[in-house]
Write an enzyme that holds these catalytic residues in place. Structure first.
Site, PDB file in Angstrom:
ATOM      1  N   ASP A   1       0.855  -1.168   0.000  1.00 13.06           N
ATOM      2  CA  ASP A   1       0.000   0.000   0.000  1.00 13.06           C
ATOM      3  C   ASP A   1       0.900   1.229   0.000  1.00 13.06           C
ATOM      4  OD1 ASP A   1      -2.809   1.085   0.412  1.00 13.06           O
ATOM      5  OD2 ASP A   1      -1.774   2.020   2.107  1.00 13.06           O
TER       6      ASP A   1
ATOM      7  N   ASN B   1      -1.684  12.995  -4.952  1.00 13.48           N
ATOM      8  CA  ASN B   1      -2.744  13.396  -5.890  1.00 13.48           C
ATOM      9  C   ASN B   1      -3.236  14.811  -5.589  1.00 13.48           C
ATOM     10  OD1 ASN B   1      -3.066  11.329  -7.742  1.00 13.48           O
ATOM     11  ND2 ASN B   1      -4.524  10.215  -6.490  1.00 13.48           N
TER      12      ASN B   1
ATOM     13  N   HIS C   1      -3.483  14.433 -10.445  1.00 13.45           N
ATOM     14  CA  HIS C   1      -3.695  13.018 -10.758  1.00 13.45           C
ATOM     15  C   HIS C   1      -2.674  12.482 -11.755  1.00 13.45           C
ATOM     16  CE1 HIS C   1      -7.251  12.373  -8.341  1.00 13.45           C
ATOM     17  NE2 HIS C   1      -7.636  13.586  -8.698  1.00 13.45           N
TER      18      HIS C   1
ATOM     19  N   ASP D   1      -0.694   9.125 -11.173  1.00 17.42           N
ATOM     20  CA  ASP D   1      -0.599   8.056 -12.175  1.00 17.42           C
ATOM     21  C   ASP D   1       0.854   7.672 -12.429  1.00 17.42           C
ATOM     22  OD1 ASP D   1      -3.343   8.095 -12.387  1.00 17.42           O
ATOM     23  OD2 ASP D   1      -3.388   9.058 -14.365  1.00 17.42           O
TER      24      ASP D   1
ATOM     25  N   ASP E   1      -4.305   2.485  -4.759  1.00 14.36           N
ATOM     26  CA  ASP E   1      -2.858   2.423  -4.538  1.00 14.36           C
ATOM     27  C   ASP E   1      -2.464   1.132  -3.828  1.00 14.36           C
ATOM     28  OD1 ASP E   1      -4.072   3.133  -2.116  1.00 14.36           O
ATOM     29  OD2 ASP E   1      -2.367   4.330  -1.458  1.00 14.36           O
TER      30      ASP E   1
END
Length: 179
Positions: free
Chosen positions: A65, A73, A78, A82, A108
């Site tokens: 995680d 973000n 974003h 990404d 994630d």
């Protein structure tokens, strides 16, 4: 030679073959995450269970995680998030090599099933915690890794055990699942 009987049988056969190939490609695409190229949960589950059954004493299941991913973000956008997800996927794939499988379970969260990894987990943690270059910046990324050795467990039980282990290693000592 009369071609009518051959065409009558051949044309539908060609149609079904084309359709079957199309469906097989769509199914394969559906089992891959479009952003990272990793397996999705469905594609991962089948292959991971097969690997565990084949080598129960050599298999390790990992749950990964990304720590504070929402902050990346929110702060950098974003596209930066990404890029971090794609970099994480690349690092997992490189670490697994041909002896394991990596998947993006969603958001994630990632999962790995790998053979003979006990002495390499430190290398994975180091790789996952390296900064990610994005648009001239280097974004600090943290990852929590939980491990389970499913000698006689089902994949779902191994993932649950890895999840508990991962949250025991989360920064700040959080040991319970977020809600």
């Amino acid at each position: 030679m009369d071609l009518a009987p051959i065409l009558a049988a051949g044309v539908p056969l060609l149609g079904w073959t084309t359709h079957g190939t199309y469906l097989a490609r769509r199914l394969a695409t559906a089992r891959r995450d479009p952003l990272t190229g990793l397996l999705t949960r469905d594609g991962f589950t089948t292959r991971a269970e097969r690997l565990i059954r084949s080598h129960p004493d050599r298999t390790t299941v990992l749950l990964i995680d990304l720590d504070d991913f929402k902050t990346i973000n929110d702060t950098h956008g974003h596209a930066a998030g990404d890029a971090v997800l794609a970099a994480t996927a690349d690092r997992l794939t490189a670490w697994c090599g041909s002896s394991g499988l990596a998947a993006r379970l969603g958001g994630d969260e990632f999962a790995v099933v790998v053979l003979d990894s006990a002495d390499r987990l430190g290398d994975l943690r180091t790789a996952l915690n390296q900064p990610v270059p994005v648009g001239g910046l280097f974004l600090n990324v943290g990852a929590s890794v939980g491990a389970s050795h499913p000698a006689a467990l089902l994949l779902t039980e191994a993932l649950s055990a890895a999840d508990r282990d991962m949250y025991a290693h989360k920064p700040g000592g959080r040991t319970s699942r977020r809600r």
